[in-house]
Enzyme design. Structure first.
Site, PDB file in Angstrom:
ATOM      1  N   HIS A 182       0.812  -1.147   0.027  1.00 11.22           N
ATOM      2  CA  HIS A 182       0.067   0.065  -0.066  1.00 11.22           C
ATOM      3  C   HIS A 182       0.806   1.329  -0.090  1.00 11.22           C
ATOM      4  O   HIS A 182       0.278   2.311  -0.089  1.00 11.22           O
ATOM      5  CB  HIS A 182      -0.905  -0.094   1.102  1.00 11.22           C
ATOM      6  CG  HIS A 182      -0.086   0.205   2.558  1.00 11.22           C
ATOM      7  ND1 HIS A 182       0.337  -0.625   3.286  1.00 11.22           N
ATOM      8  CD2 HIS A 182      -0.025   1.598   3.000  1.00 11.22           C
ATOM      9  CE1 HIS A 182       0.924  -0.173   4.295  1.00 11.22           C
ATOM     10  NE2 HIS A 182       0.739   1.340   4.288  1.00 11.22           N
TER      11      HIS A 182
HETATM   12  C1  UD1 Z   1      -2.112   5.970   5.162  1.00 11.18           C
HETATM   13  C2  UD1 Z   1      -0.741   6.335   5.688  1.00 11.18           C
HETATM   14  C3  UD1 Z   1       0.390   5.333   5.534  1.00 11.18           C
HETATM   15  C4  UD1 Z   1      -0.091   4.219   6.239  1.00 11.18           C
HETATM   16  C5  UD1 Z   1      -1.266   3.681   6.008  1.00 11.18           C
HETATM   17  C6  UD1 Z   1      -1.859   2.728   6.697  1.00 11.18           C
HETATM   18  C7  UD1 Z   1      -0.281   8.913   5.431  1.00 11.18           C
HETATM   19  C8  UD1 Z   1       0.304   9.830   4.564  1.00 11.18           C
HETATM   20  N1  UD1 Z   1      -0.169   7.760   4.875  1.00 11.18           N
HETATM   21  O1  UD1 Z   1      -1.787   5.805   3.982  1.00 11.18           O
HETATM   22  O2  UD1 Z   1       1.682   5.863   6.353  1.00 11.18           O
HETATM   23  O3  UD1 Z   1       0.871   3.163   6.157  1.00 11.18           O
HETATM   24  O4  UD1 Z   1      -2.280   4.805   5.849  1.00 11.18           O
HETATM   25  O5  UD1 Z   1      -3.078   1.949   5.934  1.00 11.18           O
HETATM   26  O6  UD1 Z   1      -0.939   9.202   6.217  1.00 11.18           O
HETATM   27  N2  UD1 Z   1      -9.032   4.884   0.793  1.00 11.18           N
HETATM   28  C9  UD1 Z   1     -10.455   4.535   0.752  1.00 11.18           C
HETATM   29  N3  UD1 Z   1     -11.037   4.161   1.882  1.00 11.18           N
HETATM   30  C10 UD1 Z   1     -10.510   4.385   3.335  1.00 11.18           C
HETATM   31  C11 UD1 Z   1      -9.266   5.060   3.154  1.00 11.18           C
HETATM   32  C12 UD1 Z   1      -8.514   5.366   1.990  1.00 11.18           C
HETATM   33  O7  UD1 Z   1     -10.846   4.092  -0.281  1.00 11.18           O
HETATM   34  O8  UD1 Z   1     -11.217   4.156   4.065  1.00 11.18           O
HETATM   35  C13 UD1 Z   1      -8.184   5.310  -0.506  1.00 11.18           C
HETATM   36  C14 UD1 Z   1      -8.533   6.747  -1.155  1.00 11.18           C
HETATM   37  O9  UD1 Z   1      -8.746   6.663  -2.456  1.00 11.18           O
HETATM   38  C15 UD1 Z   1      -7.363   7.413  -0.583  1.00 11.18           C
HETATM   39  C16 UD1 Z   1      -6.413   6.499  -0.640  1.00 11.18           C
HETATM   40  O10 UD1 Z   1      -6.780   5.169  -0.316  1.00 11.18           O
HETATM   41  O11 UD1 Z   1      -7.162   8.631  -1.548  1.00 11.18           O
HETATM   42  C17 UD1 Z   1      -4.938   6.531   0.449  1.00 11.18           C
HETATM   43  O12 UD1 Z   1      -5.562   6.850   1.691  1.00 11.18           O
HETATM   44  P1  UD1 Z   1      -4.627   7.842   2.529  1.00 11.18           P
HETATM   45  O13 UD1 Z   1      -5.296   7.826   3.747  1.00 11.18           O
HETATM   46  O14 UD1 Z   1      -4.740   9.228   1.911  1.00 11.18           O
HETATM   47  O15 UD1 Z   1      -3.330   7.071   2.710  1.00 11.18           O
HETATM   48  P2  UD1 Z   1      -2.939   5.536   2.763  1.00 11.18           P
HETATM   49  O16 UD1 Z   1      -2.372   4.947   1.650  1.00 11.18           O
HETATM   50  O17 UD1 Z   1      -3.988   5.094   3.512  1.00 11.18           O
HETATM   51  N1  UDP Z   2      -3.922  -5.139   9.036  1.00 13.68           N
HETATM   52  C1  UDP Z   2      -5.172  -5.881   8.895  1.00 13.68           C
HETATM   53  N2  UDP Z   2      -5.661  -6.050   7.792  1.00 13.68           N
HETATM   54  C2  UDP Z   2      -5.372  -5.989   6.458  1.00 13.68           C
HETATM   55  C3  UDP Z   2      -3.981  -5.395   6.569  1.00 13.68           C
HETATM   56  C4  UDP Z   2      -3.465  -5.004   7.779  1.00 13.68           C
HETATM   57  O1  UDP Z   2      -5.713  -6.003  10.207  1.00 13.68           O
HETATM   58  O2  UDP Z   2      -5.881  -6.535   5.526  1.00 13.68           O
HETATM   59  C5  UDP Z   2      -3.194  -4.501  10.424  1.00 13.68           C
HETATM   60  C6  UDP Z   2      -1.917  -5.192  10.324  1.00 13.68           C
HETATM   61  O3  UDP Z   2      -2.026  -6.742  10.983  1.00 13.68           O
HETATM   62  C7  UDP Z   2      -1.285  -4.322  11.281  1.00 13.68           C
HETATM   63  C8  UDP Z   2      -1.794  -2.939  10.669  1.00 13.68           C
HETATM   64  O4  UDP Z   2      -2.895  -3.155  10.314  1.00 13.68           O
HETATM   65  O5  UDP Z   2      -1.752  -4.688  12.615  1.00 13.68           O
HETATM   66  C9  UDP Z   2      -0.865  -2.431   9.654  1.00 13.68           C
HETATM   67  O6  UDP Z   2      -1.512  -1.344   9.018  1.00 13.68           O
HETATM   68  P1  UDP Z   2      -1.055  -1.103   7.719  1.00 13.68           P
HETATM   69  O7  UDP Z   2      -0.120  -2.133   7.081  1.00 13.68           O
HETATM   70  O8  UDP Z   2      -1.948  -0.505   6.806  1.00 13.68           O
HETATM   71  O9  UDP Z   2      -0.174   0.184   7.919  1.00 13.68           O
HETATM   72  P2  UDP Z   2       1.621   0.413   8.264  1.00 13.68           P
HETATM   73  O10 UDP Z   2       1.811  -0.370   9.447  1.00 13.68           O
HETATM   74  O11 UDP Z   2       2.442   0.517   7.036  1.00 13.68           O
HETATM   75  O12 UDP Z   2       1.643   2.118   8.595  1.00 13.68           O
END
Ligand code: UD1
Ligand code: UDP
Length: 353
Positions: A203
């Protein structure tokens, strides 16, 4: 003591759940959800499964570019902080949500406590790296998961309020592993056998927003010759659809799974391929070898222990790692002993101004 906790994205729900349980035994917690993650499978499912109370405030910021998203958080948080007047604002990790919480609090002279302080990738192109550095530099209490994080802070002359407390995600794994084993039916529903599949998550913006990298990763998965389970982040699903990628027949693309299902998938996988921060550590705790699809990691301890290999996104390097990885028998406690949450609450109490 009144603590205002800011959460917003999936990993923060896991981390805050561990601390919140202990905090609420003796103190008042006001829970603010920025709304950065909002899909049922990215947010609500964690509240349900981990028993996190309903947020007192949901700011419903949603998705947007970094500036708009962070800016909206700032605007919507300030009146809440002014009204609640907490003793501490507690923030977790490195997404835009903790950065916004830390900025608002510091401008209002409310002390900030940062859980997972001092982590560094030393790659300033990562949005998370900017968030970490800025959050650490306005925090009064900095809770590090391991000594290396405290050493990183020292290099930036941050030494006051720094405490190595262990990793709250380890507390969470210890607490929830038994429930995962007892309740998860994910292996049956995905028709998987223990040790006979690979688990993958992708992601990170640098991997997903760059179509060439995403293609390289997914095409490599298709050639691995064994089942790859890929619980797909919404960002990645959108990118796959936009790029019109056809996945290998061995790749099982599934919706994001719940925390307990994820723990059970991690424990039973033969190997994990990921660009997630949290998943690298969970792989270590379960003794599942990990291949990190990035050029660097903040969790260098897992690499030094021989359980994690950082390979980037190029096909040859991923294939070589899958073939060659062979971790040692030893798996020392790298991130505390499962009492990070207690340590954090005790320090919040003793350091209260
Ligand atoms: C964010 C964090 C990243 C973290 C990740 C955990 C920042 C800059 N990034 O990345 O560090 O590892 O969360 O998962 O804060 N979207 C949906 N539904 C949701 C959420 C997101 O459809 O509930 C889609 C949207 O198109 C959105 C994209 O995912 O634009 C990215 O979401 P965003 O929260 O901006 O960043 P993450 O990639 O989730
Ligand atoms: N996780 C989850 N379901 C998923 C993917 C991740 O429950 O489908 C959990 C994972 O076990 C961990 C946390 O989400 O506890 C990590 O989140 P993510 O990888 O989105 O973010 P990061 O740690 O890279 O910021």
């Amino acid at each position: 003591m009144k603590i205002l906790t800011v959460v917003g994205a999936r990993p923060q729900f896991v981390k805050a759940a561990a601390v919140s349980r202990i905090l609420r035994e003796e103190h008042t917690e006001v829970l603010v959800h920025t709304g950065q993650h909002y899909d049922e499978r990215m947010s609500e499912v964690f509240f349900r499964e981990l028993g996190i109370p309903e947020p007192d405030y949901n700011l419903e910021v949603g998705s947007a570019g970094h500036s708009v998203q962070t800016g909206e958080m700032l605007i919507r948080m300030e009146p809440v902080f002014l009204q609640e007047k907490p003793d501490w604002v507690l923030v977790y990790g490195d997404t835009n949500s903790p950065l916004a919480g830390a900025l608002v609090a510091s401008k209002l002279h409310i002390p900030v406590a940062h859980v997972e302080a001092g982590l560094r990738s030393f790659n300033r192109e990562m949005p998370e790296e900017i968030n970490r550095v800025l959050t650490d530099h306005v925090s009064e209490l900095l809770f590090c998961p391991a000594q290396k994080a405290a050493d990183n802070l020292k290099l930036e002359s941050v030494t006051s309020g720094v405490h190595v407390v262990g990793d709250v995600m380890y507390d969470a794994v210890l607490r929830h592993s038994v429930a995962a084993e007892k309740n998860s039916t994910i292996l049956t529903s995905l028709e998987l056998k223990s040790e006979q599949y690979l688990l993958a998550t992708v992601h990170r913006a640098s991997n997903v927003d760059d179509t060439n990298k995403l293609l390289s990763i997914l095409e490599t998965f298709a050639t691995l010759g064994e089942t790859v389970v890929l619980p797909v982040h919404p960002r990645t699903r959108k990118a796959i659809e936009t790029a019109g990628v056809t996945l290998g027949k061995n790749v099982k693309l599934v919706e994001p799974v719940s925390y307990l299902d994820m723990l059970w998938l991690e424990k039973n996988a033969r190997m994990i391929l990921t660009d997630s921060g949290g998943v690298q550590k969970e792989a270590y705790w379960f003794g599942t070898p990990c291949i990190t699809l990035r050029e660097e990691t903040e969790w260098v301890e897992t690499v030094e222990a021989g359980w994690n290999v950082v390979v980037g996104t190029r096909r040859e390097r991923i294939l070589n790692a899958v073939r060659d990885v062979s971790p040692p028998a030893a798996r020392p406690n790298l991130f505390g002993d499962g009492t990070a949450s207690q340590n954090i609450v005790r320090l919040l109490e003793s350091e209260r101004k």
